[in-house]
Design an enzyme around this catalytic site. Structure first.
Site, PDB file in Angstrom:
ATOM      1  N   GLN A 163      15.210  -8.833  -3.022  1.00 43.27           N
ATOM      2  CA  GLN A 163      13.883  -9.467  -2.875  1.00 43.27           C
ATOM      3  C   GLN A 163      13.478 -10.176  -4.169  1.00 43.27           C
ATOM      4  O   GLN A 163      13.040 -11.334  -4.153  1.00 43.27           O
ATOM      5  CB  GLN A 163      12.870  -8.384  -2.504  1.00 43.27           C
ATOM      6  CG  GLN A 163      11.425  -8.794  -2.638  1.00 43.27           C
ATOM      7  CD  GLN A 163      10.462  -7.736  -2.153  1.00 43.27           C
ATOM      8  OE1 GLN A 163      10.358  -7.507  -0.955  1.00 43.27           O
ATOM      9  NE2 GLN A 163       9.733  -7.078  -3.038  1.00 43.27           N
ATOM     10  N   ARG A 178       7.900   4.757   1.923  1.00 41.24           N
ATOM     11  CA  ARG A 178       8.413   5.372   3.151  1.00 41.24           C
ATOM     12  C   ARG A 178       9.025   6.763   2.923  1.00 41.24           C
ATOM     13  O   ARG A 178       9.368   7.422   3.898  1.00 41.24           O
ATOM     14  CB  ARG A 178       9.483   4.483   3.789  1.00 41.24           C
ATOM     15  CG  ARG A 178       8.967   3.194   4.438  1.00 41.24           C
ATOM     16  CD  ARG A 178      10.152   2.497   5.071  1.00 41.24           C
ATOM     17  NE  ARG A 178       9.876   1.233   5.701  1.00 41.24           N
ATOM     18  CZ  ARG A 178       9.943   0.047   5.094  1.00 41.24           C
ATOM     19  NH1 ARG A 178      10.207  -0.020   3.800  1.00 41.24           N
ATOM     20  NH2 ARG A 178       9.739  -1.061   5.764  1.00 41.24           N
ATOM     21  N   SER A 215       9.397   5.567  -3.183  1.00 42.37           N
ATOM     22  CA  SER A 215       9.250   4.571  -2.129  1.00 42.37           C
ATOM     23  C   SER A 215       8.144   5.026  -1.194  1.00 42.37           C
ATOM     24  O   SER A 215       8.029   6.230  -0.917  1.00 42.37           O
ATOM     25  CB  SER A 215      10.559   4.529  -1.324  1.00 42.37           C
ATOM     26  OG  SER A 215      10.936   3.209  -1.083  1.00 42.37           O
ATOM     27  N   GLY A 252       5.666   4.428  -8.873  1.00 40.65           N
ATOM     28  CA  GLY A 252       6.431   3.190  -9.079  1.00 40.65           C
ATOM     29  C   GLY A 252       5.474   2.010  -9.154  1.00 40.65           C
ATOM     30  O   GLY A 252       5.527   1.191 -10.087  1.00 40.65           O
ATOM     31  N   HIS A 253       4.553   1.933  -8.189  1.00 34.02           N
ATOM     32  CA  HIS A 253       3.552   0.860  -8.214  1.00 34.02           C
ATOM     33  C   HIS A 253       2.706   0.947  -9.491  1.00 34.02           C
ATOM     34  O   HIS A 253       2.347  -0.077 -10.077  1.00 34.02           O
ATOM     35  CB  HIS A 253       2.598   0.983  -7.017  1.00 34.02           C
ATOM     36  CG  HIS A 253       3.247   0.814  -5.682  1.00 34.02           C
ATOM     37  ND1 HIS A 253       3.347   1.844  -4.774  1.00 34.02           N
ATOM     38  CD2 HIS A 253       3.825  -0.256  -5.089  1.00 34.02           C
ATOM     39  CE1 HIS A 253       3.941   1.398  -3.673  1.00 34.02           C
ATOM     40  NE2 HIS A 253       4.253   0.134  -3.839  1.00 34.02           N
ATOM     41  N   GLY A 256       0.811  -1.205   0.000  1.00 33.29           N
ATOM     42  CA  GLY A 256       0.000   0.000   0.000  1.00 33.29           C
ATOM     43  C   GLY A 256       0.851   1.265   0.000  1.00 33.29           C
ATOM     44  O   GLY A 256       2.034   1.224  -0.312  1.00 33.29           O
ATOM     45  N   ALA A 257       0.197   2.424   0.348  1.00 36.74           N
ATOM     46  CA  ALA A 257       0.820   3.751   0.214  1.00 36.74           C
ATOM     47  C   ALA A 257       1.378   3.866  -1.215  1.00 36.74           C
ATOM     48  O   ALA A 257       2.572   4.094  -1.431  1.00 36.74           O
ATOM     49  CB  ALA A 257       1.897   3.981   1.274  1.00 36.74           C
ATOM     50  N   LEU A 258       0.476   3.686  -2.151  1.00 34.33           N
ATOM     51  CA  LEU A 258       0.858   3.511  -3.559  1.00 34.33           C
ATOM     52  C   LEU A 258       1.376   4.807  -4.180  1.00 34.33           C
ATOM     53  O   LEU A 258       0.958   5.904  -3.806  1.00 34.33           O
ATOM     54  CB  LEU A 258      -0.355   3.002  -4.352  1.00 34.33           C
ATOM     55  CG  LEU A 258      -0.948   1.676  -3.848  1.00 34.33           C
ATOM     56  CD1 LEU A 258      -2.180   1.292  -4.674  1.00 34.33           C
ATOM     57  CD2 LEU A 258       0.086   0.549  -3.870  1.00 34.33           C
ATOM     58  N   HIS A 259       2.303   4.647  -5.126  1.00 31.80           N
ATOM     59  CA  HIS A 259       2.902   5.782  -5.821  1.00 31.80           C
ATOM     60  C   HIS A 259       3.124   5.405  -7.292  1.00 31.80           C
ATOM     61  O   HIS A 259       2.712   4.301  -7.718  1.00 31.80           O
ATOM     62  CB  HIS A 259       4.210   6.203  -5.138  1.00 31.80           C
ATOM     63  CG  HIS A 259       5.150   5.061  -4.882  1.00 31.80           C
ATOM     64  ND1 HIS A 259       5.781   4.377  -5.897  1.00 31.80           N
ATOM     65  CD2 HIS A 259       5.555   4.460  -3.723  1.00 31.80           C
ATOM     66  CE1 HIS A 259       6.546   3.431  -5.383  1.00 31.80           C
ATOM     67  NE2 HIS A 259       6.419   3.442  -4.053  1.00 31.80           N
TER      68      HIS A 259
HETATM   69  N1  LIG Z   1      10.147   3.257  -7.466  1.00 26.11           N
HETATM   70  C1  LIG Z   1       9.702   2.063  -7.830  1.00 26.11           C
HETATM   71  N2  LIG Z   1       9.779   1.688  -9.124  1.00 26.11           N
HETATM   72  C2  LIG Z   1       9.340   0.456  -9.519  1.00 26.11           C
HETATM   73  N3  LIG Z   1       8.819  -0.469  -8.691  1.00 26.11           N
HETATM   74  C3  LIG Z   1       8.717  -0.147  -7.391  1.00 26.11           C
HETATM   75  C4  LIG Z   1       9.140   1.128  -6.890  1.00 26.11           C
HETATM   76  N4  LIG Z   1       8.896   1.181  -5.560  1.00 26.11           N
HETATM   77  C5  LIG Z   1       8.368  -0.014  -5.225  1.00 26.11           C
HETATM   78  N5  LIG Z   1       8.259  -0.823  -6.306  1.00 26.11           N
HETATM   79  C6  LIG Z   1       7.806  -2.216  -6.314  1.00 26.11           C
HETATM   80  O1  LIG Z   1       6.455  -2.288  -5.902  1.00 26.11           O
HETATM   81  C7  LIG Z   1       6.222  -3.506  -5.196  1.00 26.11           C
HETATM   82  C8  LIG Z   1       5.587  -3.197  -3.865  1.00 26.11           C
HETATM   83  O2  LIG Z   1       6.512  -2.450  -3.083  1.00 26.11           O
HETATM   84  P1  LIG Z   1       6.134  -1.776  -1.699  1.00 26.11           P
HETATM   85  O3  LIG Z   1       4.645  -1.753  -1.544  1.00 26.11           O
HETATM   86  O4  LIG Z   1       6.954  -2.323  -0.598  1.00 26.11           O
HETATM   87  O5  LIG Z   1       6.542  -0.259  -1.942  1.00 26.11           O
HETATM   88  P2  LIG Z   1       7.890   0.477  -1.659  1.00 26.11           P
HETATM   89  O6  LIG Z   1       7.797   1.815  -2.270  1.00 26.11           O
HETATM   90  O7  LIG Z   1       9.020  -0.432  -2.064  1.00 26.11           O
HETATM   91  O8  LIG Z   1       7.865   0.683  -0.112  1.00 26.11           O
HETATM   92  P3  LIG Z   1       9.047   0.799   0.914  1.00 26.11           P
HETATM   93  O9  LIG Z   1       9.019   2.190   1.419  1.00 26.11           O
HETATM   94  O10 LIG Z   1       8.598  -0.238   1.875  1.00 26.11           O
HETATM   95  O11 LIG Z   1      10.337   0.453   0.234  1.00 26.11           O
HETATM   96  C9  LIG Z   1       7.602  -4.187  -5.022  1.00 26.11           C
HETATM   97  O12 LIG Z   1       7.738  -5.179  -6.029  1.00 26.11           O
HETATM   98  C10 LIG Z   1       8.552  -3.035  -5.271  1.00 26.11           C
HETATM   99  O13 LIG Z   1       9.834  -3.456  -5.750  1.00 26.11           O
HETATM  100  C1  LIG Z   2       6.584  -8.321  -1.931  1.00 21.03           C
HETATM  101  C2  LIG Z   2       5.915  -7.688  -0.708  1.00 21.03           C
HETATM  102  C3  LIG Z   2       4.523  -7.192  -1.097  1.00 21.03           C
HETATM  103  C4  LIG Z   2       5.747  -8.764   0.365  1.00 21.03           C
HETATM  104  O1  LIG Z   2       5.140  -8.234   1.508  1.00 21.03           O
HETATM  105  C5  LIG Z   2       6.781  -6.545  -0.152  1.00 21.03           C
HETATM  106  O2  LIG Z   2       7.996  -7.013   0.336  1.00 21.03           O
HETATM  107  C6  LIG Z   2       6.936  -5.406  -1.116  1.00 21.03           C
HETATM  108  O3  LIG Z   2       5.955  -4.681  -1.266  1.00 21.03           O
HETATM  109  O4  LIG Z   2       8.023  -5.256  -1.719  1.00 21.03           O
HETATM  110  N1  BAL Z   3       9.465  -2.871  -0.433  1.00 24.95           N
HETATM  111  C1  BAL Z   3      10.294  -3.488   0.528  1.00 24.95           C
HETATM  112  C2  BAL Z   3       9.548  -4.116   1.646  1.00 24.95           C
HETATM  113  C3  BAL Z   3      10.057  -3.718   2.981  1.00 24.95           C
HETATM  114  O1  BAL Z   3      10.815  -2.740   3.092  1.00 24.95           O
HETATM  115  O2  BAL Z   3       9.689  -4.362   3.959  1.00 24.95           O
END
Ligand SMILES: Nc1ncnc2c1ncn2[C@@H]1O[C@H](COP(=O)(O)OP(=O)(O)OP(=O)(O)O)[C@@H](O)[C@H]1O
Ligand SMILES: CC(C)(CO)[C@@H](O)C(=O)[O-]
Ligand code: BAL
Length: 205
Positions: free
Chosen positions: A154, A188, A186, A37-38, A32-35
């Site tokens: 990962q 966070r 990200s 990248g997601h 969640g907390a989608l952006h």
């Molecule tokens: N900037 C990005 N570009 C492409 N894919 C991303 C990006 N940020 C996250 N993802 C991918 O989205 C999926 C879900 O990630 P997640 O929900 O943990 O978000 P996050 O932005 O990585 O959060 P965190 O702050 O925990 O690192 C994972 O496969 C992650 O690699």
């Molecule tokens: C793959 C995942 C959803 C597992 O909780 C997490 O590690 C993430 O968002 O990268």
């Molecule tokens: N996107 C990475 C997951 C984690 O920091 O727990």
């Protein structure tokens, strides 16, 4: 409109009904907390599959620091809007008890590669990640699952686990999307002060 599914049984029934009519399922697991990248993962899945299912689950077993878990950003209604705008058909949104009926007594444990790099300062983090990903893949049985290269260790561990357990899912690695200043997007990042942000940008290069 994105349909929310909370129960494991409902999700299993739905996904198996797609399989029986030969529909290809794309799956994008998130916390969640989608952006944006997601969003690139959602767009890719929607363009490559008949149905896309995203999940939002802040997985406690992968957090080694309780404060990090407590502070993890939650933006559910904005997330739902993003899923809708990207034509994601289903959101799987389970609760802890549903995903962990065994109380995390069974788990996927990886030695060696999970203990170095990021794993060296987040003890047991990757056991939690691999365990929840295996559970989610077993519930959804997607044809393709989408992961960001940003979380490279990962991604590699998930690929190795899928091979080790003979999972049929195709893993799709997606490039890292960055902010205007070069910092990788990200969830966070919204918790960073300006100084921390500058430091992370510096470390990125
Ligand atoms: N900037 C990005 N570009 C492409 N894919 C991303 C990006 N940020 C996250 N993802 C991918 O989205 C999926 C879900 O990630 P997640 O929900 O943990 O978000 P996050 O932005 O990585 O959060 P965190 O702050 O925990 O690192 C994972 O496969 C992650 O690699
Ligand atoms: C793959 C995942 C959803 C597992 O909780 C997490 O590690 C993430 O968002 O990268
Ligand atoms: N996107 C990475 C997951 C984690 O920091 O727990």
């Amino acid at each position: 409109m994105t349909t929310i599914i909370q129960s494991i049984e409902e999700c299993k029934l739905l996904c198996r009904s797609f399989l029986t009519i030969n529909k290809k399922i794309g799956f994008v697991p998130t916390m969640g907390a989608l952006h944006q990248g997601h969003e690139t993962l959602f767009k890719r899945s929607v363009s490559e599959n008949d149905v896309t299912i995203a999940s939002i689950f802040v997985n406690p077993t992968q957090f080694n620091d309780p404060k990090d878990l407590e502070n993890y950003p939650k933006t559910f209604y904005k997330d739902l809007e993003i899923l809708n705008n990207n034509s994601v058909e289903y959101l799987f949104y389970p609760e802890y008890q549903d995903l962990y009926p065994d109380g995390y007594t069974f788990r996927v444990s990886k030695n060696k590669f999970s203990k170095i790099l990021c794993g060296s300062f987040r003890p047991n983090h990757f056991d939690g990640v691999l365990t929840v990903v295996l559970k989610l893949l077993n519930v959804i049985l997607p044809h393709r699952a989408y992961f960001g290269e940003k979380n490279y260790q990962q991604l590699k561990l998930i690929e190795q686990m899928c091979k080790a357990f003979f999972l049929d899912v195709e893993r799709i690695a997606c490039p890292t999307i960055r902010d205007y200043d070069g910092l990788a997007l990200s969830s966070r990042n919204i918790l960073l002060t300006m100084d921390e942000r500058k430091q992370f940008i510096f470390q990125n290069y």
